[in-house]
Design an enzyme around this catalytic site. Structure first.
Site, mmCIF file in Angstrom:
data_model
loop_
_atom_site.group_PDB
_atom_site.id
_atom_site.type_symbol
_atom_site.label_atom_id
_atom_site.label_comp_id
_atom_site.label_asym_id
_atom_site.label_seq_id
_atom_site.Cartn_x
_atom_site.Cartn_y
_atom_site.Cartn_z
ATOM 1 N N PRO A 1 8.136 11.089 1.050
ATOM 2 C CA PRO A 1 9.104 11.823 1.866
ATOM 3 C C PRO A 1 8.459 13.018 2.587
ATOM 4 O O PRO A 1 8.812 13.328 3.716
ATOM 5 C CB PRO A 1 10.148 12.277 0.848
ATOM 6 C CG PRO A 1 10.076 11.256 -0.250
ATOM 7 C CD PRO A 1 8.651 10.806 -0.300
ATOM 8 N N TRP B 1 8.945 4.083 2.953
ATOM 9 C CA TRP B 1 8.634 3.178 4.079
ATOM 10 C C TRP B 1 7.509 2.202 3.710
ATOM 11 O O TRP B 1 6.560 2.016 4.479
ATOM 12 C CB TRP B 1 8.226 3.973 5.328
ATOM 13 C CG TRP B 1 9.158 5.109 5.614
ATOM 14 C CD1 TRP B 1 10.448 4.995 6.008
ATOM 15 C CD2 TRP B 1 8.871 6.523 5.521
ATOM 16 N NE1 TRP B 1 10.997 6.251 6.149
ATOM 17 C CE2 TRP B 1 10.053 7.206 5.857
ATOM 18 C CE3 TRP B 1 7.749 7.259 5.190
ATOM 19 C CZ2 TRP B 1 10.129 8.596 5.874
ATOM 20 C CZ3 TRP B 1 7.830 8.640 5.200
ATOM 21 C CH2 TRP B 1 9.001 9.295 5.539
ATOM 22 N N THR C 1 5.845 -1.159 3.410
ATOM 23 C CA THR C 1 5.900 -2.540 3.897
ATOM 24 C C THR C 1 5.734 -3.487 2.715
ATOM 25 O O THR C 1 4.837 -3.277 1.889
ATOM 26 C CB THR C 1 4.775 -2.786 4.932
ATOM 27 O OG1 THR C 1 5.004 -1.924 6.043
ATOM 28 C CG2 THR C 1 4.753 -4.231 5.406
ATOM 29 N N LEU D 1 1.106 4.964 0.099
ATOM 30 C CA LEU D 1 0.551 6.295 0.346
ATOM 31 C C LEU D 1 1.653 7.259 0.796
ATOM 32 O O LEU D 1 1.783 8.348 0.259
ATOM 33 C CB LEU D 1 -0.556 6.206 1.417
ATOM 34 C CG LEU D 1 -1.159 7.533 1.881
ATOM 35 C CD1 LEU D 1 -1.946 8.201 0.760
ATOM 36 C CD2 LEU D 1 -2.098 7.322 3.088
ATOM 37 N N GLY E 1 18.584 -7.711 33.793
ATOM 38 C CA GLY E 1 19.671 -7.879 32.815
ATOM 39 C C GLY E 1 19.303 -8.836 31.703
ATOM 40 O O GLY E 1 19.663 -8.629 30.537
ATOM 41 N N PHE F 1 0.866 -1.181 0.000
ATOM 42 C CA PHE F 1 0.000 0.000 0.000
ATOM 43 C C PHE F 1 0.901 1.229 0.000
ATOM 44 O O PHE F 1 1.658 1.441 0.952
ATOM 45 C CB PHE F 1 -0.863 -0.055 1.264
ATOM 46 C CG PHE F 1 -1.939 0.971 1.368
ATOM 47 C CD1 PHE F 1 -3.158 0.792 0.722
ATOM 48 C CD2 PHE F 1 -1.763 2.104 2.147
ATOM 49 C CE1 PHE F 1 -4.176 1.727 0.849
ATOM 50 C CE2 PHE F 1 -2.773 3.045 2.278
ATOM 51 C CZ PHE F 1 -3.988 2.855 1.626
ATOM 52 N N GLU G 1 0.495 3.531 9.766
ATOM 53 C CA GLU G 1 -0.969 3.572 9.537
ATOM 54 C C GLU G 1 -1.649 4.647 10.391
ATOM 55 O O GLU G 1 -2.749 4.461 10.902
ATOM 56 C CB GLU G 1 -1.576 2.175 9.720
ATOM 57 C CG GLU G 1 -0.989 1.226 8.669
ATOM 58 C CD GLU G 1 -1.797 -0.003 8.388
ATOM 59 O OE1 GLU G 1 -3.023 0.026 8.597
ATOM 60 O OE2 GLU G 1 -1.196 -0.984 7.928
ATOM 61 N N SER H 1 0.099 8.121 16.576
ATOM 62 C CA SER H 1 -0.807 8.327 17.724
ATOM 63 C C SER H 1 -1.425 9.726 17.646
ATOM 64 O O SER H 1 -2.582 9.923 18.032
ATOM 65 C CB SER H 1 -0.041 8.184 19.039
ATOM 66 O OG SER H 1 0.311 6.833 19.234
#
Ligand code: COS
Length: 369
Positions: free
Chosen positions: A118, A146, A148, A115, A330, A113, A353, A356
């Site tokens: 930059p 970016w 996917t 959309l 640890g 997808f 997508e 926030s």
């Protein structure tokens, strides 16, 4: 049954090698193929097009279980199911569905997808990619970032501006094939989390897109993206839920094994309260995911519900995974115990997508309208 099938798959097929795939950024090709055989790449698509015909609740359950172990795989699953297959099934022509949806729903091909750009992530109406109408085709030029499955996808759904003067009403959505002349893919991104998933820039240079590959009416592209992303956000919310639940389950188990000050750490109230907070938040996130999925299955408006689920579940994933690392001490900071990977994977759920902040725009507009 779905939960068990997804859980068994995650334990038997994804857990072995998940640390190495993350470290080496190795695309989970074999695992994705098996996911396709299980029918999880087109879970909700109509069986007429090779899909599983399942509801969104089932999808949320499967996404949760797979994300407990490997979010690099679950993001591929989420994009293929809820952005690509759902978008094509809901808005595509019969011809487009036969040609493109069927192989995607069966997982014979993977979809992406496109959309983000930059300079157009949250500000998605500012598309710089152009698609000029040339009569029987559009000429597509621009770069998407970016993406996917950008490197493995054979089919891209691409948003592009066709009439700048019309603003977002001039944006179109297109089905573009990887093998067409002028389509090229940049290097794989070296990411903080979901490192095995295949994230690339995708470039389009004078790509001829036939008119019949436009999705919907002229100018429908932005609405297409928004409507599709509303469903996609249920997938990512479920991914975040799974990351939180995975980190929590590991924490419960570890707290019963690890001893400090002469007893299991689960007998210390400081640890008990951490687990109680995790359990409470995870249950709330799960119910928000189910509510959004249920509204979608009832064909009711689920845009607000999916934003509520995504913003809450992704923030729960962050809080719970950070606490899980703390609880493991640890050991939590080294790879073998898995929680550090879950913590790194959690972060992206607050970003992709719709960040926030974007979810809060959607929610506050609804509250104030
Ligand atoms: N469903 C249907 N239509 C929608 C919609 C939705 N969920 N959200 C917005 N729209 C429509 C609006 O109704 C408006 O159409 P009209 O002008 O015809 O009424 C149009 O889309 C533009 O909406 P708006 O004016 O609200 O646009 P904004 O620029 O203010 O942006 C946000 C709204 C920020 C919510 C939107 O750009 C967005 O979701 N951005 C994030 C995109 C994203 O998720 N990027 C990640 C890429 S995928 S990894």
């Amino acid at each position: 049954m779905i939960r068990k099938a997804a859980r068994d798959f995650a334990t038997n097929e994804l857990l072995p090698g998940v640390i190495e795939r993350d470290e080496k950024m190795k695309y989970p090709a074999e695992q994705v193929k098996k996911l396709a055989d299980l029918g999880f790449l087109g879970m909700m698509a109509d069986p007429r097009y090779g899909g599983g015909g399942m509801d969104t609740i089932s999808y949320v359950i499967a996404m949760e279980e797979i994300s407990k172990v490997d979010s690099s795989v679950s993001v591929i699953m989420s994009v293929n199911n809820s952005l690509v297959c759902w978008g094509l099934e809901t808005y595509g022509t019969e011809e487009q569905k036969q040609k493109y949806l069927a192989p995607l729903a069966k997982g014979e091909k993977i979809g992406a997808f496109c959309l983000s750009e930059p300079e157009a992530g949250s500000d998605a109406t500012s598309q710089r990619t152009t698609a000029v109408d040339k009569g029987d085709h559009y000429l597509l030029n621009g770069t998407k970032n970016w993406i996917t499955s950008g490197g493995t996808a054979k089919v891209y759904l691409v948003m592009a501006q066709s009439s700048v003067e019309l603003g977002h009403r001039g944006i179109n959505a297109f089905i573009v094939e990887r093998d067409w002349a002028g389509v090229s893919v940049g290097a794989k991104e070296n990411k903080l989390g979901i490192r095995a998933s295949d994230t690339h820039s995708v470039m389009f240079q004078d790509v001829k897109v036939p008119k019949q590959n436009r999705i919907g009416e002229e100018g429908f592209g932005f609405k297409f993206a928004m409507k599709t992303l509303s469903g996609g956000r249920i997938g990512i919310a479920s991914q975040a839920l799974g990351i939180a639940a995975g980190a929590y389950e590991l924490s419960v188990e570890y707290s019963k094994q690890r001893k400090a000050f002469g007893k299991q750490i689960s007998e210390h109230q400081a640890i008990q309260f951490k687990l109680a907070d995790m359990a409470t938040e995870i249950e709330a996130a799960r119910l928000l995911c189910f509510k959004a999925a249920w509204l979608k299955d009832q064909h009711k408006d689920y845009s607000l519900a999916s934003s509520l689920a995504k913003v809450f579940a992704s923030e729960v994933a962050m809080r719970v995974s950070v606490e899980a690392v703390q609880l493991h001490g640890g050991y939590g900071y080294v790879k073998e115990y898995h929680v550090e990977r879950l913590m790194r994977d959690a972060k992206i759920t607050q970003i992709y997508e719709g960040t926030s902040e974007v979810q809060r725009i959607v929610i506050s507009r609804s509250v104030l309208s």
